[in-house]
Design a protein around this motif. Structure first.
Motif, PDB file in Angstrom:
ATOM      1  N   VAL A   1       0.851  -1.197   0.000  1.00  0.00           N
ATOM      2  CA  VAL A   1       0.000   0.000   0.000  1.00  0.00           C
ATOM      3  C   VAL A   1       0.883   1.243   0.000  1.00  0.00           C
ATOM      4  O   VAL A   1       2.012   1.225   0.497  1.00  0.00           O
ATOM      5  CB  VAL A   1      -0.944   0.050   1.229  1.00  0.00           C
ATOM      6  N   THR A   2       0.350   2.309  -0.572  1.00  0.00           N
ATOM      7  CA  THR A   2       1.006   3.618  -0.531  1.00  0.00           C
ATOM      8  C   THR A   2       0.352   4.432   0.576  1.00  0.00           C
ATOM      9  O   THR A   2      -0.881   4.483   0.667  1.00  0.00           O
ATOM     10  CB  THR A   2       0.839   4.345  -1.878  1.00  0.00           C
ATOM     11  N   VAL A   3       1.187   5.049   1.410  1.00  0.00           N
ATOM     12  CA  VAL A   3       0.678   5.817   2.550  1.00  0.00           C
ATOM     13  C   VAL A   3       0.973   7.294   2.317  1.00  0.00           C
ATOM     14  O   VAL A   3       2.124   7.684   2.096  1.00  0.00           O
ATOM     15  CB  VAL A   3       1.327   5.365   3.868  1.00  0.00           C
ATOM     16  N   MET A   4      -0.081   8.096   2.339  1.00  0.00           N
ATOM     17  CA  MET A   4       0.058   9.552   2.305  1.00  0.00           C
ATOM     18  C   MET A   4      -0.483  10.115   3.612  1.00  0.00           C
ATOM     19  O   MET A   4      -1.385   9.530   4.213  1.00  0.00           O
ATOM     20  CB  MET A   4      -0.688  10.148   1.114  1.00  0.00           C
ATOM     21  N   ALA A   5       0.070  11.243   4.054  1.00  0.00           N
ATOM     22  CA  ALA A   5      -0.322  11.808   5.349  1.00  0.00           C
ATOM     23  C   ALA A   5      -0.875  13.212   5.180  1.00  0.00           C
ATOM     24  O   ALA A   5      -0.361  14.020   4.409  1.00  0.00           O
ATOM     25  CB  ALA A   5       0.880  11.837   6.297  1.00  0.00           C
ATOM     26  N   ALA A   6      -1.935  13.501   5.920  1.00  0.00           N
ATOM     27  CA  ALA A   6      -2.550  14.831   5.948  1.00  0.00           C
ATOM     28  C   ALA A   6      -2.901  15.142   7.394  1.00  0.00           C
ATOM     29  O   ALA A   6      -2.546  14.405   8.308  1.00  0.00           O
ATOM     30  CB  ALA A   6      -3.780  14.878   5.049  1.00  0.00           C
ATOM     31  N   GLY A   7      -3.600  16.261   7.588  1.00  0.00           N
ATOM     32  CA  GLY A   7      -3.986  16.655   8.936  1.00  0.00           C
ATOM     33  C   GLY A   7      -3.083  17.735   9.504  1.00  0.00           C
ATOM     34  O   GLY A   7      -1.944  17.918   9.041  1.00  0.00           O
TER      35      GLY A   7
ATOM     36  N   ASP B   1       3.403  20.728  -5.066  1.00  0.00           N
ATOM     37  CA  ASP B   1       3.994  19.393  -5.147  1.00  0.00           C
ATOM     38  C   ASP B   1       4.312  18.802  -3.776  1.00  0.00           C
ATOM     39  O   ASP B   1       4.850  17.705  -3.668  1.00  0.00           O
ATOM     40  CB  ASP B   1       5.271  19.422  -5.992  1.00  0.00           C
ATOM     41  N   SER B   2       3.954  19.533  -2.707  1.00  0.00           N
ATOM     42  CA  SER B   2       4.173  19.010  -1.355  1.00  0.00           C
ATOM     43  C   SER B   2       3.292  17.792  -1.137  1.00  0.00           C
ATOM     44  O   SER B   2       2.120  17.771  -1.499  1.00  0.00           O
ATOM     45  CB  SER B   2       3.839  20.096  -0.328  1.00  0.00           C
ATOM     46  N   GLN B   3       3.848  16.754  -0.483  1.00  0.00           N
ATOM     47  CA  GLN B   3       3.095  15.524  -0.252  1.00  0.00           C
ATOM     48  C   GLN B   3       1.862  15.771   0.602  1.00  0.00           C
ATOM     49  O   GLN B   3       0.776  15.269   0.311  1.00  0.00           O
ATOM     50  CB  GLN B   3       4.019  14.493   0.409  1.00  0.00           C
ATOM     51  N   VAL B   4       1.997  16.561   1.664  1.00  0.00           N
ATOM     52  CA  VAL B   4       0.849  16.800   2.546  1.00  0.00           C
ATOM     53  C   VAL B   4      -0.206  17.649   1.836  1.00  0.00           C
ATOM     54  O   VAL B   4      -1.411  17.469   2.061  1.00  0.00           O
ATOM     55  CB  VAL B   4       1.309  17.458   3.876  1.00  0.00           C
TER      56      VAL B   4
ATOM     57  N   GLN C   1      -5.538  17.645  -0.564  1.00  0.00           N
ATOM     58  CA  GLN C   1      -6.401  17.928  -1.713  1.00  0.00           C
ATOM     59  C   GLN C   1      -7.225  16.698  -2.096  1.00  0.00           C
ATOM     60  O   GLN C   1      -8.381  16.809  -2.521  1.00  0.00           O
ATOM     61  CB  GLN C   1      -5.553  18.399  -2.904  1.00  0.00           C
ATOM     62  N   LEU C   2      -6.636  15.509  -1.921  1.00  0.00           N
ATOM     63  CA  LEU C   2      -7.395  14.285  -2.157  1.00  0.00           C
ATOM     64  C   LEU C   2      -8.569  14.184  -1.183  1.00  0.00           C
ATOM     65  O   LEU C   2      -9.666  13.740  -1.560  1.00  0.00           O
ATOM     66  CB  LEU C   2      -6.490  13.066  -2.015  1.00  0.00           C
ATOM     67  N   LEU C   3      -8.339  14.568   0.071  1.00  0.00           N
ATOM     68  CA  LEU C   3      -9.439  14.570   1.044  1.00  0.00           C
ATOM     69  C   LEU C   3     -10.561  15.495   0.587  1.00  0.00           C
ATOM     70  O   LEU C   3     -11.748  15.174   0.713  1.00  0.00           O
ATOM     71  CB  LEU C   3      -8.930  15.018   2.410  1.00  0.00           C
ATOM     72  N   ARG C   4     -10.177  16.666   0.070  1.00  0.00           N
ATOM     73  CA  ARG C   4     -11.192  17.628  -0.378  1.00  0.00           C
ATOM     74  C   ARG C   4     -11.956  17.108  -1.601  1.00  0.00           C
ATOM     75  O   ARG C   4     -13.172  17.284  -1.712  1.00  0.00           O
ATOM     76  CB  ARG C   4     -10.533  18.965  -0.738  1.00  0.00           C
ATOM     77  N   ASP C   5     -11.219  16.459  -2.512  1.00  0.00           N
ATOM     78  CA  ASP C   5     -11.808  16.124  -3.808  1.00  0.00           C
ATOM     79  C   ASP C   5     -12.554  14.788  -3.809  1.00  0.00           C
ATOM     80  O   ASP C   5     -13.544  14.627  -4.537  1.00  0.00           O
ATOM     81  CB  ASP C   5     -10.721  16.076  -4.891  1.00  0.00           C
TER      82      ASP C   5
END
Length: 727
Positions: A154-160, A404-407, A412-416
């Motif tokens: 799995v690919t893990v991206m981080a937000a928050g 291009d920042s990962q967070v 943006q994925l959360l928003r979209d």
């Protein structure tokens, strides 16, 4: 004090330099590790309702927290066996990390649709972290790399918020190193162009080093007792370098001017320290008092700039008035050695009379048509200021980072791709609702822009209960407290989000119950309100101290008012340009095309006002000191203005260019907050040193004539007793 200081510094120059060298070493040692003691965050009001709501959610409802959000993507949909296994394992691993209070994910919370993207390709792990903003950011800094190392398939991206603070902290440190690497050599080249002499060009950098290291040591000591923002290091470096150049230029120019009259080194130091040194000390006091105003704000982000700024201003002034004269006493005429541009300039020309100087001629030309010249500049500044009428305040978020920042990509994925409010729903904490919780939830669900309200008694929409309480509802009540999760389609970082918070707070709670509305939109509303409440006091401190100090300096009533009006004009133009470029996105390619959100960070205008107002008063004092000195000798107002501009125009312009270059280097920052601050301050300095000092001041003083130096009898007698006088 300054009358005999030059002679003392000449006589004790060796002692002063040895003490300074020891202080430099001790400051360097005292500042070691300061980067690791500075903290993230500081943008919210610690006493605000939203901050208290966040504490209550963390304390009583940790499973509802979303300080850190992990987005997981695999080769198949989130319900595939491989993703179920990987998601469950990563959730358990994250939950066992120190600093994590609770972990909720799509795979461990009944496969809630809110935790899955609409296309089923992404699943979420929402983590509640313990501690304050800095603790949560440091937890994210440890946890995210660990989770990624152990992710399989799995690919893990981080937000928050915690991940945003962590990444901003890293980028801020990297930006500081890059800015220093660029600013130092560029500044040295510009100083060589200004002075010619390599020896003279190196002296301001010595004073800058002393002031920056001293400030780092003081910040390191302060960090043990109060919260100091990581951003204060960037401002300290820029301000320390800029002010050290300002003050050193003024001292050096006066010393070389005295030497050209045939004075000995000892004789030259006397008037240099008595007049230029006193002006530098007075100017530094004005700048420091402007920065004191930042202490009235509750956000430690703003107070941190006051801590670092006041220390760096005073240490730069001390270095310029004590250490630099001692260095000049040792160097003497050798201060002009190693003129690297001598061949380009050709043979030295005899010194021209002031009347033939270009600044003298320019000032005279302006004063021949003061209404035309001054009026034209005022119209230009007002046009530049006009976009500020459209300002919309917000707060720093993930969009302060590059696209291009990962967070930024993860957020943006959360928003979209996720339903509005999945993580990021507006939390409403109520205490003492009792049997009135159902009615209160119904009332909240009927508020415009509210899609759904979920609490311990069920889910509600449009004023009706649409779902009975399920097993997860028990986690939304604890003792006398209950949590209501308000889902809305509006973006929290927007004016609509702020309006939603206001409506929620206006909804009447159950009798005798207390309510706290939290979330991102509430934080923006509370922080901007706190800034608005404290701004009048801050402006009062800046304006009041400047008026008093300029009166003591000049003995005039009109001069301080004139300085206030002109500084306000140039700062308004700066604010207008900030809105035009950073809020609305026009011409943003000139500053690296930062993300624009339709808002301007609420902390930056007030920070720019305090710092830029102080720097403007810096140049005001430099110019007025020479005008007043000449006017006391001749009594000729017009000639004194031209003389003053002739003797300071080149210095002020050179200092402004150097300071602007140092500040503008921060335009390369990947953090929009730093970019905005650096560009805004650089623009303010350039506008002030060119349009204001070179055009508006001569125009105003020509029109005012003898009234420039007028004061009523009582104030004149007061100035005679406590004001500054030329000996």
């Amino acid at each position: 004090m300054f009358d005999r200081l030059g002679a003392v510094l000449h006589r004790r120059r060796t002692v002063v330099l040895w003490v300074s060298a020891v202080a430099l070493v001790l400051a360097g040692i005292g500042g070691l590790g300061v980067e690791h003691r500075l903290v993230h965050g500081g943008f919210s009001d610690p006493g605000a309702q939203s901050t208290h709501a966040q504490r209550l959610v963390t304390e009583h409802f940790p499973s509802s927290g979303d300080d850190l959000v992990l987005l997981l993507r695999g080769d198949g949909p989130v319900d595939s066996p491989a993703m179920v296994s990987a998601g469950t394992e990563l959730t358990r691993r994250a939950a066992g990390t120190p600093g994590v209070r609770a972990a909720t994910s799509y795979w461990t919370a009944g496969r809630s649709p809110a935790l899955r993207s609409r296309d089923g390709s992404l699943g979420l792990v929402a983590l509640s972290l313990s501690g304050d903003e800095d603790d949560r950011a440091r937890t994210a800094e440890r946890l995210v790399p660990d989770v990624r190392r152990h992710a399989r398939g799995v690919t893990v991206m981080a937000a928050g918020p915690a991940q945003v603070q962590s990444e901003v902290g890293k980028r801020t440190g990297d930006d500081l190193l890059l800015a220093e690497a660029i600013a130092m050599p560029v500044t040295l080249v510009l100083l060589l162009l200004v002075f010619g002499s390599a020896v003279a060009a190196a002296l301001p950098l010595v004073i800058a080093l002393l002031s920056i290291l001293t400030t780092r040591a003081v910040l390191n000591a302060l960090a043990g007792t109060v919260s100091v923002s990581v951003y204060s290091m960037n401002s300290t470096t820029a301000l320390g370098l800029g002010l050290a150049i300002d003050y050193s230029l003024f001292i050096l120019a006066r010393f070389r001017e005295e030497l050209r009259t045939g004075a000995t080194v000892r004789e030259a130091l006397g008037p240099t320290v008595r007049r230029a040194g006193r002006t530098v000390a007075f100017s530094a006091l004005t700048v420091a008092l402007s920065l004191v105003a930042l202490l009235v704000f509750p956000q430690f982000f703003l107070r941190s700039f006051a801590y670092g700024g006041i220390v760096v201003v005073l240490s730069a002034a001390a270095g310029a008035t004590l250490v630099l004269p001692a260095l000049l006493a040792v160097l003497g005429h050798r201060v002009d050695r190693y003129d690297v541009f001598a061949r380009l300039r050709g043979p030295a020309r005899p010194a021209a009379s002031p009347e033939s100087g270009r600044w003298y001629r320019f000032a005279t030309a302006v004063m021949r048509r003061p209404v035309l010249c001054g009026g034209g500049v005022i119209i230009l500044l007002l046009l530049l200021a006009s976009p500020f009428t459209r300002v919309s305040s917000g707060l720093f978020d993930d969009r302060s980072l590059p696209a291009d920042s990962q967070v930024h990509r993860a957020t943006q994925l959360l928003r979209d791709r996720f339903d509005a409010g999945a993580p990021g729903a507006v939390p409403v904490v109520v205490r003492g609702a009792g049997g009135g919780l159902d009615a209160y939830a119904r009332a909240l669900s009927a508020v415009p822009d509210v899609r759904q309200v979920t609490t311990a008694t069920g889910s509600y929409a449009a004023g009706r209960r649409v779902r009975e309480p399920g097993p997860a509802g028990a986690a939304l009540a604890k003792g006398d407290y209950a949590l209501l999760s308000v889902v809305s389609p509006v973006e929290q970082d927007s004016a609509a989000g702020t309006r939603l918070v206001r409506r929620l707070r206006e909804t009447a709670p159950p009798d005798s119950a207390r309510v706290w509305v939290g979330g991102r939109a509430a934080e923006v509303e509370d922080s901007t309100s706190a800034i608005a409440r404290a701004t009048p006091a801050a402006v009062g401190i800046v304006v009041g101290s400047s008026l008093v100090l300029l009166f003591l300096f000049t003995g005039s009533v009109l001069m301080p008012v004139k300085a206030l009006v002109l500084n306000t004009l140039s700062l308004s133009a700066t604010f207008g340009a900030m809105v035009f470029v950073f809020q609305e996105g026009h011409l943003s390619f000139l500053v690296g095309s930062p993300q624009h959100t339709g808002t301007l960070d609420a902390t930056i205008p007030i920070l720019t006002f305090c710092v830029a107002f102080g720097l403007s008063m810096d140049y005001e004092v430099f110019l007025l000191s020479r005008i007043r000195e000449r006017h006391l000798r001749t009594g000729d107002n017009t000639e004194s203005v031209a003389f003053g501009l002739q003797h300071t125009g080149r210095i002020i312009t050179a200092a402004a260019v150097l300071v602007a270059v140092v500040l503008f280097v921060f335009a390369i920052s990947g953090v929009t907050l730093l970019k905005l601050l650096g560009v805004g301050l650089a623009l303010a300095v350039v506008l002030d040193a060119t349009l204001v000092r070179a055009v508006l001041v001569p125009s105003f003083m020509r029109l005012a004539g003898r009234a420039n130096w007028w004061a009523p009898g009582p104030l004149r007698r007061l100035h005679d007793r406590v004001g500054l006088r030329e000996e």
